[in-house]
Design a protein around this motif. Sequence first.
Motif, PDB file in Angstrom:
ATOM      1  N   LEU A  33      40.373 -75.927  60.029  1.00  0.00           N
ATOM      2  CA  LEU A  33      39.168 -76.698  60.365  1.00  0.00           C
ATOM      3  C   LEU A  33      37.943 -75.792  60.371  1.00  0.00           C
ATOM      4  N   MET A  34      38.112 -74.572  60.926  1.00  0.00           N
ATOM      5  CA  MET A  34      36.948 -73.676  60.983  1.00  0.00           C
ATOM      6  C   MET A  34      36.591 -73.137  59.602  1.00  0.00           C
ATOM      7  N   SER A  35      37.596 -72.969  58.744  1.00  0.00           N
ATOM      8  CA  SER A  35      37.214 -72.478  57.415  1.00  0.00           C
ATOM      9  C   SER A  35      36.522 -73.599  56.623  1.00  0.00           C
ATOM     10  N   THR A  36      36.798 -74.843  56.949  1.00  0.00           N
ATOM     11  CA  THR A  36      36.083 -75.950  56.287  1.00  0.00           C
ATOM     12  C   THR A  36      34.702 -76.182  56.906  1.00  0.00           C
ATOM     13  N   TYR A  37      34.643 -76.163  58.228  1.00  0.00           N
ATOM     14  CA  TYR A  37      33.406 -76.604  58.893  1.00  0.00           C
ATOM     15  C   TYR A  37      32.613 -75.483  59.560  1.00  0.00           C
ATOM     16  N   GLY A  38      33.126 -74.271  59.557  1.00  0.00           N
ATOM     17  CA  GLY A  38      32.427 -73.164  60.202  1.00  0.00           C
ATOM     18  C   GLY A  38      32.730 -73.086  61.683  1.00  0.00           C
ATOM     19  N   SER A  39      32.061 -72.166  62.354  1.00  0.00           N
ATOM     20  CA  SER A  39      32.250 -71.985  63.797  1.00  0.00           C
ATOM     21  C   SER A  39      30.879 -72.101  64.453  1.00  0.00           C
ATOM     22  N   PRO A  40      30.763 -72.808  65.580  1.00  0.00           N
ATOM     23  CA  PRO A  40      31.821 -73.500  66.297  1.00  0.00           C
ATOM     24  C   PRO A  40      32.021 -74.914  65.756  1.00  0.00           C
ATOM     25  N   ILE A  41      33.167 -75.491  66.115  1.00  0.00           N
ATOM     26  CA  ILE A  41      33.355 -76.913  65.868  1.00  0.00           C
ATOM     27  C   ILE A  41      33.580 -77.603  67.210  1.00  0.00           C
ATOM     28  N   ASN A  42      33.165 -78.857  67.253  1.00  0.00           N
ATOM     29  CA  ASN A  42      33.418 -79.679  68.442  1.00  0.00           C
ATOM     30  C   ASN A  42      34.408 -80.760  68.049  1.00  0.00           C
ATOM     31  N   ILE A  43      35.471 -80.874  68.806  1.00  0.00           N
ATOM     32  CA  ILE A  43      36.461 -81.912  68.499  1.00  0.00           C
ATOM     33  C   ILE A  43      36.409 -82.992  69.585  1.00  0.00           C
ATOM     34  N   HIS A  44      36.386 -84.231  69.130  1.00  0.00           N
ATOM     35  CA  HIS A  44      36.294 -85.366  70.063  1.00  0.00           C
ATOM     36  C   HIS A  44      37.518 -86.256  69.908  1.00  0.00           C
TER      37      HIS A  44
END
Length: 483
Positions: A33-44
């Motif tokens: 997920l981080m390699s797709t969306y970068g850091s940070p990510i927020n998951i809901h």
Amino acid sequence: MNYVKGNKENSLTPITSGWIKEILENKSLLDELMSTYGSPINIHHLPSFVNNIKKFQQVFKTKQVNAQLFYARKANKSKGIVKKALQTGIGVDTASFKELQQSISLGGKTDTLVLTSAIKTKEQIELAIDQQIPIVLDNNDECKLTQQIAQQKNAKALIAIRVSGFIVDGEKLYSRFGFDIETVKEYILQHFVKDKTYHLLELTGLHFHLDGYSTHQRGIALHSCLDLVEELKAHHLIIRFIDMGGGILMNYLEKEEEWLSFKEQLKNSVKEQKENLTFNGTGLGYEIINGKLEGTLKTYPYFNKINSQLFLEEVLNNKQHNSGLENYKRTNQQQVQLRIEPGRSLLNQVGITVAKVSHRKQDAKGQWLVGLEMNMSQMLSSSADFLLDPYIIYQDEIGDHHEEVKVYFTGAYCLERDILLKRAIQLPKLPAIGDTIVFVNTAGYMMHFFETEAHLFELSTNLIYEKTHEVPQTSDFIDDNLI
Ligand SMILES: Cc1ncc(COP(=O)(O)O)c(C=O)c1O
């Protein structure tokens, strides 16, 4: 297992739902997920949101109160949650043009939206009138403007009047918002009954939102509004709903003992001018003045026994001074709908913030600073600090032979104060570059409310999660921008 909670001792153990633990156990998923969306990510996590809705609804059902929830979306920007709120049949409280416009396009309508912005622009009012969304008016200028716009549109505006200044135990509660409860009846009678100055404003509700977290104050405020509803009825003004805003306390922590012990330790550490508990010995509100410990803890009260449904029940059970009648009975008798606007408490256990370790260094004091690919605005409390132990997922096995280390997590802003948590976090071993830090229960205000694009940093990605596979997979996580 490669993940561990920080602070094995002196813990502030966050309540951590099953879905979060499942994700903590799945480092490769987070890496992907981080390699797709970068850091940070927020998951809901949407099922947790729905669960919170049901718990509040159950309270109203048990008390047989005609009620509706309006999710205060200011607490989190994600569209996915708004959509879920509407699909679940509750309403959404909006506080800006964009919040309102987006909620309309996500399916919100006259009975499921409300506009409560602190500053109401012409555009907001126009949109609300066009869609017949109730507007919660705060002052005479807003009434005037709404009447003018309604006139131009040859339409009616649905409105509620916001009230404040309730008298509780002989003291008046101050607020910058709302009409004063002691004069609002005269105001309403003059403009809506006698002079009919505001004949295009259809007064449908009363509204209040109290600062702080007292169930007693909310109980009395509700009684005062019910009194007003009765008094207005005598003048043939029928109020359909009372909206008592948000501010329902939530509980973040597993153990009260840890919370009490933390507060004691903090006080002692300030008294003894030690620097090993918090960054540079910050007292988070406590300080030494003339050799004496002064101040109070200026953080959110992270542990609360009376929270969520229990909090709501206390307000509903509050008895009127003279009659001894509870709020819920009076609400029923007066056939008025009760509305609440929880933000934070509907987001309990809904979100996590995940960031990657970028570097480690020792400062001149010998303290370990662990730089994360995120900045302070992406997890910022409006109070002095976010006091929950974070989790770390190591890439390598933690192993038996390791050296414990105390660290502070630092962020990407060019400010000395970009220290993500002010508490020192003790870890079983020093994080490596690329390890993952997970902050739990951040969906309410923490991830979005203060997020900025300083340095032209990208805003964090918000992912909406509903598990559809036995083991969570990347396809279960939808970018909120695509909703
Ligand atoms: C009018 C109004 N309603 C609802 C809320 C949501 O409050 P909470 O997130 O504490 O439940 C707020 C918060 O400031 C508010 O001002």
